[in-house]
Scaffold this motif. Structure first.
Motif, PDB file in Angstrom:
ATOM      1  N   LEU A   1      17.586 -61.292  12.932  1.00  0.00           N
ATOM      2  CA  LEU A   1      18.031 -60.378  13.654  1.00  0.00           C
ATOM      3  C   LEU A   1      18.168 -59.320  12.323  1.00  0.00           C
ATOM      4  CD1 LEU A   1      19.211 -60.690  16.627  1.00  0.00           C
ATOM      5  CD2 LEU A   1      21.351 -59.968  14.972  1.00  0.00           C
ATOM      6  N   ARG A   2      18.300 -60.129  10.973  1.00  0.00           N
ATOM      7  CA  ARG A   2      18.878 -58.929  10.262  1.00  0.00           C
ATOM      8  C   ARG A   2      17.277 -58.190   9.463  1.00  0.00           C
ATOM      9  NH1 ARG A   2      23.968 -60.530   9.426  1.00  0.00           N
ATOM     10  NH2 ARG A   2      24.736 -61.994  10.062  1.00  0.00           N
ATOM     11  N   ARG A   3      16.600 -58.042   9.767  1.00  0.00           N
ATOM     12  CA  ARG A   3      15.021 -57.707   9.341  1.00  0.00           C
ATOM     13  C   ARG A   3      14.847 -56.491  10.213  1.00  0.00           C
ATOM     14  NH1 ARG A   3      12.626 -63.842   9.321  1.00  0.00           N
ATOM     15  NH2 ARG A   3      13.114 -63.913   6.602  1.00  0.00           N
ATOM     16  N   ASN A   4      15.308 -56.177  11.010  1.00  0.00           N
ATOM     17  CA  ASN A   4      15.050 -55.219  11.871  1.00  0.00           C
ATOM     18  C   ASN A   4      16.652 -54.038  12.338  1.00  0.00           C
ATOM     19  OD1 ASN A   4      14.183 -53.200  13.595  1.00  0.00           O
ATOM     20  ND2 ASN A   4      12.912 -54.625  14.373  1.00  0.00           N
ATOM     21  N   LEU A   5      16.560 -53.480  12.504  1.00  0.00           N
ATOM     22  CA  LEU A   5      18.163 -52.438  12.483  1.00  0.00           C
ATOM     23  C   LEU A   5      18.248 -52.117  14.124  1.00  0.00           C
ATOM     24  CD1 LEU A   5      20.122 -50.979  10.852  1.00  0.00           C
ATOM     25  CD2 LEU A   5      19.026 -49.357  11.774  1.00  0.00           C
ATOM     26  N   ARG A   6      16.593 -51.656  14.866  1.00  0.00           N
ATOM     27  CA  ARG A   6      17.303 -52.053  16.104  1.00  0.00           C
ATOM     28  C   ARG A   6      17.630 -53.715  16.830  1.00  0.00           C
ATOM     29  NH1 ARG A   6      13.176 -52.268  20.114  1.00  0.00           N
ATOM     30  NH2 ARG A   6      13.888 -51.477  22.274  1.00  0.00           N
ATOM     31  N   THR A   7      16.844 -54.711  16.112  1.00  0.00           N
ATOM     32  CA  THR A   7      17.871 -55.886  16.718  1.00  0.00           C
ATOM     33  C   THR A   7      19.324 -55.983  16.016  1.00  0.00           C
ATOM     34  OG1 THR A   7      16.817 -56.808  14.857  1.00  0.00           O
ATOM     35  CG2 THR A   7      15.678 -56.985  16.795  1.00  0.00           C
ATOM     36  N   LEU A   8      19.552 -55.831  15.018  1.00  0.00           N
ATOM     37  CA  LEU A   8      21.072 -55.967  14.513  1.00  0.00           C
ATOM     38  C   LEU A   8      21.990 -55.313  14.713  1.00  0.00           C
ATOM     39  CD1 LEU A   8      22.973 -57.146  12.136  1.00  0.00           C
ATOM     40  CD2 LEU A   8      22.498 -55.247  10.905  1.00  0.00           C
ATOM     41  N   TYR A   9      21.602 -54.239  15.307  1.00  0.00           N
ATOM     42  CA  TYR A   9      22.405 -53.477  16.453  1.00  0.00           C
ATOM     43  C   TYR A   9      22.428 -53.495  17.721  1.00  0.00           C
ATOM     44  CZ  TYR A   9      22.589 -48.976  13.168  1.00  0.00           C
ATOM     45  OH  TYR A   9      22.418 -48.238  11.715  1.00  0.00           O
ATOM     46  N   ALA A  10      21.503 -54.340  18.265  1.00  0.00           N
ATOM     47  CA  ALA A  10      21.324 -54.766  20.101  1.00  0.00           C
ATOM     48  C   ALA A  10      22.095 -56.196  20.222  1.00  0.00           C
ATOM     49  CB  ALA A  10      20.810 -55.522  20.166  1.00  0.00           C
TER      50      ALA A  10
ATOM     51  N   LEU B   1      21.695 -63.798  21.027  1.00  0.00           N
ATOM     52  CA  LEU B   1      21.659 -64.072  19.490  1.00  0.00           C
ATOM     53  C   LEU B   1      20.187 -64.140  18.931  1.00  0.00           C
ATOM     54  CD1 LEU B   1      25.224 -64.348  17.696  1.00  0.00           C
ATOM     55  CD2 LEU B   1      23.781 -62.317  18.618  1.00  0.00           C
ATOM     56  N   ALA B   2      19.502 -65.668  18.876  1.00  0.00           N
ATOM     57  CA  ALA B   2      18.059 -65.573  19.173  1.00  0.00           C
ATOM     58  C   ALA B   2      17.324 -65.246  19.783  1.00  0.00           C
ATOM     59  CB  ALA B   2      17.720 -67.526  19.080  1.00  0.00           C
ATOM     60  N   ASP B   3      17.803 -65.215  21.011  1.00  0.00           N
ATOM     61  CA  ASP B   3      16.288 -64.063  21.542  1.00  0.00           C
ATOM     62  C   ASP B   3      15.963 -62.544  21.223  1.00  0.00           C
ATOM     63  OD1 ASP B   3      15.925 -66.606  23.049  1.00  0.00           O
ATOM     64  OD2 ASP B   3      17.209 -65.281  24.926  1.00  0.00           O
ATOM     65  N   ILE B   4      16.879 -61.496  20.821  1.00  0.00           N
ATOM     66  CA  ILE B   4      17.146 -60.785  20.453  1.00  0.00           C
ATOM     67  C   ILE B   4      16.399 -60.196  19.427  1.00  0.00           C
ATOM     68  CG2 ILE B   4      18.726 -59.108  19.496  1.00  0.00           C
ATOM     69  CD1 ILE B   4      20.995 -59.459  21.168  1.00  0.00           C
ATOM     70  N   ALA B   5      16.022 -61.386  18.677  1.00  0.00           N
ATOM     71  CA  ALA B   5      15.230 -61.177  17.207  1.00  0.00           C
ATOM     72  C   ALA B   5      13.573 -61.197  17.684  1.00  0.00           C
ATOM     73  CB  ALA B   5      15.300 -62.505  16.328  1.00  0.00           C
TER      74      ALA B   5
ATOM     75  N   ILE C   1      13.480 -58.332  23.337  1.00  0.00           N
ATOM     76  CA  ILE C   1      14.821 -57.455  22.579  1.00  0.00           C
ATOM     77  C   ILE C   1      15.498 -57.191  24.570  1.00  0.00           C
ATOM     78  CG2 ILE C   1      14.090 -55.516  22.340  1.00  0.00           C
ATOM     79  CD1 ILE C   1      16.585 -55.387  20.861  1.00  0.00           C
ATOM     80  N   GLU C   2      14.979 -55.747  25.467  1.00  0.00           N
ATOM     81  CA  GLU C   2      15.932 -55.478  25.783  1.00  0.00           C
ATOM     82  C   GLU C   2      15.944 -56.475  27.442  1.00  0.00           C
ATOM     83  OE1 GLU C   2      12.938 -54.185  25.066  1.00  0.00           O
ATOM     84  OE2 GLU C   2      13.513 -52.560  23.516  1.00  0.00           O
ATOM     85  N   GLU C   3      15.042 -56.951  27.806  1.00  0.00           N
ATOM     86  CA  GLU C   3      14.831 -58.474  28.242  1.00  0.00           C
ATOM     87  C   GLU C   3      16.275 -59.139  28.641  1.00  0.00           C
ATOM     88  OE1 GLU C   3      12.735 -62.211  29.652  1.00  0.00           O
ATOM     89  OE2 GLU C   3      11.106 -60.558  29.576  1.00  0.00           O
ATOM     90  N   SER C   4      16.581 -60.208  27.302  1.00  0.00           N
ATOM     91  CA  SER C   4      17.886 -60.331  26.403  1.00  0.00           C
ATOM     92  C   SER C   4      18.918 -59.496  26.621  1.00  0.00           C
ATOM     93  CB  SER C   4      17.521 -61.714  25.447  1.00  0.00           C
ATOM     94  OG  SER C   4      17.480 -60.674  24.622  1.00  0.00           O
ATOM     95  N   LEU C   5      18.943 -58.335  26.172  1.00  0.00           N
ATOM     96  CA  LEU C   5      20.111 -57.525  26.218  1.00  0.00           C
ATOM     97  C   LEU C   5      20.697 -57.702  27.720  1.00  0.00           C
ATOM     98  CD1 LEU C   5      22.802 -56.866  24.070  1.00  0.00           C
ATOM     99  CD2 LEU C   5      20.833 -54.645  24.068  1.00  0.00           C
ATOM    100  N   LEU C   6      19.885 -57.220  28.521  1.00  0.00           N
ATOM    101  CA  LEU C   6      19.763 -56.910  29.754  1.00  0.00           C
ATOM    102  C   LEU C   6      20.880 -57.742  30.510  1.00  0.00           C
ATOM    103  CD1 LEU C   6      20.811 -54.575  32.131  1.00  0.00           C
ATOM    104  CD2 LEU C   6      17.876 -55.164  32.280  1.00  0.00           C
TER     105      LEU C   6
END
Length: 181
Positions: free
Chosen positions: A88-97, A126-130, A134-139
């Motif tokens: 999750l921490r490797r990408n700023l977008r996923t970290l923000y999500a 948190l596992a799926d966002i990485a 990303i959009e599907e799991s957050l929604l």
């Protein structure tokens, strides 16, 4: 004062002093908790830290803390990190999500209000966002959070009479949190 062990996710953190942190944890069985981790950054003579050098946002672990709901701040006595969510921490977008999902939980629920299903859902999110989903799991997480908090509107049936309708003359009532025929 009784000590309790539970799985927790760190939602917020504040550096309290050179060695201590104040954390907001979301625990499986006890809901939101505000705890102080005394000596979180302090090194022992062996070179280790009591909490592994401090606890970071979105870290998941097993925590041992004092359980006194009448107190504003519990004391964290042990922390065993189980997942630091490095992907999750490797990408700023996923970290923000991930931070957004954590902020939603801390804003929608009161302290000491347990929601074990939502805890499991946040862990999975948190596992799926990485992943590329990303959009599907957050929604999906947001919908589950609204349902758990009681804010998900009723769209399938009239909130006034309960009938399911295909009538084109229905409208959404924000005050009733659903459609009305």
């Amino acid at each position: 004062m009784a000590l309790v062990s539970d799985r927790c996710i760190c939602l917020r953190k504040f550096e309290y002093s050179e060695t201590s942190q104040i954390l907001t944890l979301f625990s499986h069985d006890h809901g939101l908790l505000r705890v102080i981790a005394k000596g979180a950054h302090r090194k022992t003579k062996a070179g280790a830290s009591k909490f592994g050098g401090g606890i970071d946002l979105l870290d998941t672990g097993h925590a041992v803390f004092t359980n006194a709901p009448e107190r504003q701040l519990a004391t964290l006595t042990e922390w065993q990190l189980t997942d630091g969510h490095l992907d999750l921490r490797r990408n700023l977008r996923t970290l923000y999500a991930g931070l957004y999902a954590a902020e939603l939980v801390s804003m929608f629920f009161e302290e000491h209000d347990a929601h074990p299903q939502l805890f499991d859902r946040l862990s999975q999110t948190l596992a799926d966002i990485a992943t590329p989903r990303i959009e599907e799991s957050l929604l999906s997480f947001q919908l589950d959070l609204l349902r758990e908090a009681g804010y998900l509107p009723e769209l399938e049936a009239c909130v006034s009479c309960g009938n399911t309708t295909t009538d084109p003359h229905i409208y959404f009532s924000p005050a009733r949190s659903g459609v009305i025929c």
